[in-house]
Design a protein around this motif. Structure first.
Motif, PDB file in Angstrom:
ATOM      1  N   THR A  67    -101.986  18.846  20.299  1.00  0.00           N
ATOM      2  CA  THR A  67    -102.702  19.403  19.146  1.00  0.00           C
ATOM      3  C   THR A  67    -103.923  18.522  18.859  1.00  0.00           C
ATOM      4  OG1 THR A  67    -101.752  18.121  17.292  1.00  0.00           O
ATOM      5  CG2 THR A  67    -100.411  19.928  18.192  1.00  0.00           C
ATOM      6  N   ASP A  68    -104.724  18.948  17.891  1.00  0.00           N
ATOM      7  CA  ASP A  68    -105.891  18.153  17.511  1.00  0.00           C
ATOM      8  C   ASP A  68    -105.580  17.218  16.347  1.00  0.00           C
ATOM      9  OD1 ASP A  68    -105.588  19.925  15.457  1.00  0.00           O
ATOM     10  OD2 ASP A  68    -107.614  20.767  15.559  1.00  0.00           O
ATOM     11  N   HIS A  69    -104.288  17.074  16.032  1.00  0.00           N
ATOM     12  CA  HIS A  69    -103.879  16.231  14.915  1.00  0.00           C
ATOM     13  C   HIS A  69    -103.033  15.068  15.439  1.00  0.00           C
ATOM     14  CE1 HIS A  69    -102.231  14.913  11.085  1.00  0.00           C
ATOM     15  NE2 HIS A  69    -103.045  15.735  10.459  1.00  0.00           N
ATOM     16  N   PRO A  70    -103.527  13.830  15.364  1.00  0.00           N
ATOM     17  CA  PRO A  70    -102.810  12.699  15.970  1.00  0.00           C
ATOM     18  C   PRO A  70    -101.404  12.479  15.427  1.00  0.00           C
ATOM     19  CG  PRO A  70    -104.611  11.944  14.551  1.00  0.00           C
ATOM     20  CD  PRO A  70    -104.789  13.408  14.729  1.00  0.00           C
ATOM     21  N   GLU A  71    -101.194  12.710  14.131  1.00  0.00           N
ATOM     22  CA  GLU A  71     -99.860  12.480  13.572  1.00  0.00           C
ATOM     23  C   GLU A  71     -98.866  13.550  14.027  1.00  0.00           C
ATOM     24  OE1 GLU A  71     -99.270   9.718  12.319  1.00  0.00           O
ATOM     25  OE2 GLU A  71    -101.352   9.114  12.197  1.00  0.00           O
ATOM     26  N   MET A  72     -99.331  14.776  14.206  1.00  0.00           N
ATOM     27  CA  MET A  72     -98.447  15.812  14.745  1.00  0.00           C
ATOM     28  C   MET A  72     -98.112  15.507  16.206  1.00  0.00           C
ATOM     29  SD  MET A  72     -97.778  17.715  12.181  1.00  0.00           S
ATOM     30  CE  MET A  72     -97.942  16.192  11.212  1.00  0.00           C
ATOM     31  N   ASN A  73     -99.078  14.934  16.930  1.00  0.00           N
ATOM     32  CA  ASN A  73     -98.814  14.538  18.312  1.00  0.00           C
ATOM     33  C   ASN A  73     -97.776  13.424  18.377  1.00  0.00           C
ATOM     34  OD1 ASN A  73    -100.690  16.408  19.142  1.00  0.00           O
ATOM     35  ND2 ASN A  73    -102.357  14.930  19.281  1.00  0.00           N
ATOM     36  N   ARG A  74     -97.806  12.532  17.390  1.00  0.00           N
ATOM     37  CA  ARG A  74     -96.783  11.483  17.327  1.00  0.00           C
ATOM     38  C   ARG A  74     -95.403  12.082  17.133  1.00  0.00           C
ATOM     39  NH1 ARG A  74     -97.302   6.815  13.200  1.00  0.00           N
ATOM     40  NH2 ARG A  74     -95.473   6.149  14.372  1.00  0.00           N
ATOM     41  N   ILE A  75     -95.327  13.088  16.283  1.00  0.00           N
ATOM     42  CA  ILE A  75     -94.044  13.750  16.039  1.00  0.00           C
ATOM     43  C   ILE A  75     -93.557  14.446  17.303  1.00  0.00           C
ATOM     44  CG2 ILE A  75     -93.004  15.740  14.865  1.00  0.00           C
ATOM     45  CD1 ILE A  75     -94.391  14.871  12.340  1.00  0.00           C
ATOM     46  N   ILE A  76     -94.452  15.130  17.987  1.00  0.00           N
ATOM     47  CA  ILE A  76     -94.076  15.820  19.224  1.00  0.00           C
ATOM     48  C   ILE A  76     -93.554  14.828  20.259  1.00  0.00           C
ATOM     49  CG2 ILE A  76     -95.018  17.080  21.208  1.00  0.00           C
ATOM     50  CD1 ILE A  76     -96.865  18.524  19.187  1.00  0.00           C
ATOM     51  N   SER A  77     -94.254  13.716  20.426  1.00  0.00           N
ATOM     52  CA  SER A  77     -93.811  12.699  21.383  1.00  0.00           C
ATOM     53  C   SER A  77     -92.452  12.143  20.988  1.00  0.00           C
ATOM     54  CB  SER A  77     -94.834  11.556  21.457  1.00  0.00           C
ATOM     55  OG  SER A  77     -96.056  12.015  21.971  1.00  0.00           O
ATOM     56  N   TYR A  78     -92.264  11.925  19.701  1.00  0.00           N
ATOM     57  CA  TYR A  78     -90.977  11.388  19.227  1.00  0.00           C
ATOM     58  C   TYR A  78     -89.842  12.363  19.519  1.00  0.00           C
ATOM     59  CZ  TYR A  78     -87.418   9.353  16.245  1.00  0.00           C
ATOM     60  OH  TYR A  78     -86.239   8.802  15.779  1.00  0.00           O
ATOM     61  N   ILE A  79     -90.062  13.642  19.236  1.00  0.00           N
ATOM     62  CA  ILE A  79     -89.027  14.644  19.472  1.00  0.00           C
ATOM     63  C   ILE A  79     -88.680  14.718  20.955  1.00  0.00           C
ATOM     64  CG2 ILE A  79     -88.516  17.123  19.418  1.00  0.00           C
ATOM     65  CD1 ILE A  79     -90.201  17.268  16.843  1.00  0.00           C
ATOM     66  N   GLU A  80     -89.682  14.706  21.820  1.00  0.00           N
ATOM     67  CA  GLU A  80     -89.430  14.838  23.251  1.00  0.00           C
ATOM     68  C   GLU A  80     -88.711  13.619  23.830  1.00  0.00           C
ATOM     69  OE1 GLU A  80     -93.211  15.798  24.953  1.00  0.00           O
ATOM     70  OE2 GLU A  80     -93.044  17.919  24.420  1.00  0.00           O
ATOM     71  N   GLU A  81     -88.831  12.472  23.173  1.00  0.00           N
ATOM     72  CA  GLU A  81     -88.144  11.274  23.633  1.00  0.00           C
ATOM     73  C   GLU A  81     -86.773  11.099  22.986  1.00  0.00           C
ATOM     74  OE1 GLU A  81     -90.623   7.878  23.097  1.00  0.00           O
ATOM     75  OE2 GLU A  81     -92.281   8.705  24.257  1.00  0.00           O
ATOM     76  N   HIS A  82     -86.588  11.670  21.789  1.00  0.00           N
ATOM     77  CA  HIS A  82     -85.352  11.430  21.029  1.00  0.00           C
ATOM     78  C   HIS A  82     -84.612  12.720  20.679  1.00  0.00           C
ATOM     79  CE1 HIS A  82     -86.457   7.164  20.322  1.00  0.00           C
ATOM     80  NE2 HIS A  82     -87.696   7.634  20.259  1.00  0.00           N
ATOM     81  N   TYR A  83     -84.861  13.789  21.430  1.00  0.00           N
ATOM     82  CA  TYR A  83     -84.265  15.084  21.092  1.00  0.00           C
ATOM     83  C   TYR A  83     -82.742  15.038  21.046  1.00  0.00           C
ATOM     84  CZ  TYR A  83     -83.381  15.335  26.106  1.00  0.00           C
ATOM     85  OH  TYR A  83     -82.938  15.059  27.365  1.00  0.00           O
ATOM     86  N   ALA A  84     -82.116  14.128  21.803  1.00  0.00           N
ATOM     87  CA  ALA A  84     -80.651  14.069  21.863  1.00  0.00           C
ATOM     88  C   ALA A  84     -80.061  13.355  20.652  1.00  0.00           C
ATOM     89  CB  ALA A  84     -80.201  13.368  23.141  1.00  0.00           C
TER      90      ALA A  84
END
Length: 253
Positions: free
Chosen positions: A146-163
């Protein structure tokens, strides 16, 4: 067998560690040895070991500097540090840079070594599982999602910690924003609710495990973050229109 590099400036200490590893009967193969951090860094580049067992205090380049240099060059090998009681502050620093743990040289025995290396083996297995999962996430891309850095942080966090357990409150605290604002902004920037995004990550991981492992449906559901079997089956069917067992059978057929 996990490829292992031993880094220790005292030859008798290296020999003692080799014997302990043989006695411990652990799945680690020694592929190289080095007497200082500089030599070790060259071997890391050449051999690409899975784990490095390194003394902290060494000539030329110490163990903490070796760990930092390996991380700066992008190597993901796990580190276990060898230390004396007087060097504990260095051991603490190594943990901050991502070492898996440390062993006290003067009191190290077979059981202590086995316990430390079993932890490393678990971390390496988890890393391999995550690498396999990557190919099931077609939406991952080199550019920012996305064009929003904080939303990108959330996406990265979810993809690494989804379990793990992920809550709106926790994600909001991660980026220091109001929870209701985060929820609305995430949907605006991604076109998906947070709940749907998390579920999608978990379902993609479950599909990989269903097709590439023989684990039970129950085990897979728990491994990807679902609290119980019924809920896992319900959400999987909502996304895939078939049950996990039916998906596995269809894929195998």
């Amino acid at each position: 067998m996990w490829r292992t590099l031993i880094v220790e400036d005292e030859q008798h200490a290296r020999a003692s560690l080799r014997k302990l590893m043989q006695k411990a009967a652990i799945p680690f193969e020694i592929v190289g040895e080095a007497g200082d951090g500089n030599e070790a860094l060259g071997l890391i580049r050449e051999l690409k070991p899975d784990v490095v067992i390194s003394d902290i205090v060494m000539p030329v380049m110490d163990g903490v500097k070796l760990l930092k240099a390996a991380r700066e060059e992008g190597y993901e090998c796990r580190f276990v540090m060898l230390t004396c009681m007087s060097e504990f502050e260095y051991a603490r620093q190594s943990l901050e840079y991502g070492a898996s743990g440390y062993l006290l040289k003067l009191s190290m025995d077979v059981n202590g070594l086995r316990q430390a290396m079993e932890k490393v083996s678990h971390e390496l297995e988890q890393r391999e599982r995550l690498r396999k999962v990557d190919k099931w996430f077609p939406d991952k891309r080199q550019a920012e999602p996305t064009d929003h850095p904080e939303m990108n942080r959330i996406i990265s966090y979810i993809e690494e910690h989804y379990a793990e357990e992920i809550t709106l409150k926790g994600l909001a605290e991660l980026i220091r924003m109001d929870a209701s604002y985060v929820s609305d902004l995430f949907k605006k920037k991604t076109g998906s609710t947070l709940t749907s995004y998390i579920q999608n990550c978990r379902i993609q991981a479950a599909k990989m495990l269903l097709t590439e492992t023989g684990r039970t449906v129950s085990d897979i559901g728990r491994q990807v973050g679902f609290e119980n079997d019924n809920y896992f089956i319900k959400i999987f069917k909502r996304w895939c229109e078939i049950t996990p067992s039916e998906y596995r059978k269809r894929y195998n057929d």
